[in-house]
Scaffold this active site. Structure first.
Site, PDB file in Angstrom:
ATOM      1  CE  LYS A  84      -4.429  -0.010   2.199  1.00 21.78           C
ATOM      2  NZ  LYS A  84      -5.132   0.005   3.488  1.00 21.78           N
TER       3      LYS A  84
HETATM    4  C1  E4P Z   1      -8.473   0.709   3.427  1.00 21.94           C
HETATM    5  O1  E4P Z   1      -7.644   0.049   2.870  1.00 21.94           O
HETATM    6  C2  E4P Z   1      -8.338   1.251   4.778  1.00 21.94           C
HETATM    7  O2  E4P Z   1      -7.664   0.300   5.577  1.00 21.94           O
HETATM    8  C3  E4P Z   1      -9.650   1.487   5.459  1.00 21.94           C
HETATM    9  O3  E4P Z   1     -10.746   1.131   4.646  1.00 21.94           O
HETATM   10  C4  E4P Z   1      -9.786   2.800   6.127  1.00 21.94           C
HETATM   11  O4  E4P Z   1     -11.021   2.854   6.783  1.00 21.94           O
HETATM   12  P1  E4P Z   1     -11.377   3.919   7.920  1.00 21.94           P
HETATM   13  O5  E4P Z   1     -11.674   5.216   7.238  1.00 21.94           O
HETATM   14  O6  E4P Z   1     -12.588   3.346   8.585  1.00 21.94           O
HETATM   15  O7  E4P Z   1     -10.182   4.012   8.810  1.00 21.94           O
END
Ligand code: E4P
Length: 216
Positions: A84
């Site tokens: 990521k």
């Molecule tokens: C995506 O890859 C993220 O890990 C995640 O969806 C972020 O979600 P949040 O906004 O609930 O922290």
């Protein structure tokens, strides 16, 4: 439509995988911190549960060179590791370099269609627009998904759209109606998706009636 599970909790990953509805895992530093465990042993445990599906692990460096180094280390943990990378100009440089080295990437923290367009042009394998965080600031997150899906269809980009920051079942429904490739979903929402009060009432009634049937 593919479902990824958005968690670093091994029990949740195991339960989602056993349910047979999980096509991958996404994590981020906040989800990993929530587990209050040593990073290496946690990731080893997650990789031990999921060998055959993509697992996204995030870099924390801000310069392209740092991201590339981290990505190379993370990708050695398994063939199914996806790195990521945050949506910045340095991140784009890193994505381009990683693509040429055969490392899969997931561009994260995407909040606009033009950011998604850039990430697709850089060759990111996956692109994660965060819809819940947009809803949180009174912008309709799902409109972003519609725009990105339209753009990607217009130009046949190969990047897959991961609808991220999902908060409830309606987000999943709307993402599916738009035709997004993937939704990454917290375990709690996966459970909510499975529930309907009429299912519970129906099971209860069938069990009651079953008891009335004479048996040898
Ligand atoms: C995506 O890859 C993220 O890990 C995640 O969806 C972020 O979600 P949040 O906004 O609930 O922290």
């Amino acid at each position: 439509m593919k479902f990824f599970i958005d968690t670093a909790n091994p029990d949740e990953i195991r339960k989602g995988y056993e349910m047979g509805v999980i096509d991958g895992v996404t994590t981020n530093p906040s989800l990993i911190a929530k587990e209050k465990r040593d990073f290496d042993s946690l990731i080893k445990e997650i990789c031990g549960i999921i060998h055959d599906l993509p697992i996204s692990l995030e870099v924390v460096g801000s310069k392209a060179e740092e991201m590339i180094q981290e990505a190379q280390t993370l990708s050695r943990l398994g063939d199914n590791i996806v790195v990521k990378i945050p949506m910045t100009t340095e991140g784009l440089k890193a994505i381009k370099a990683l693509v040429s080295r055969g490392i899969k990437t997931n561009t994260t923290l995407v909040f606009s269609p033009t950011q998604a367009l850039l990430a697709a042009k850089a060759g990111s394998t996956y692109i994660s627009p965060f819809i819940g965080r947009l809803d949180d600031i009174s912008q309709t997150g799902m409109e972003l998904i519609e725009q990105i899906v339209t753009i990607f269809n217009n130009y046949d980009f190969e990047s897959e759209v991961i609808v991220a920051s999902i908060r409830h079942p309606i987000h999943v429904l709307e993402a599916a109606l738009i035709g997004a490739d993937i939704a990454t979903i917290p375990y709690k929402v996966i459970e909510q998706l499975s529930k309907h009060p009429l299912t519970d009432i129906g099971i209860e009634k069938f069990l009651e009636d079953w008891k009335k049937i004479p048996k040898n």
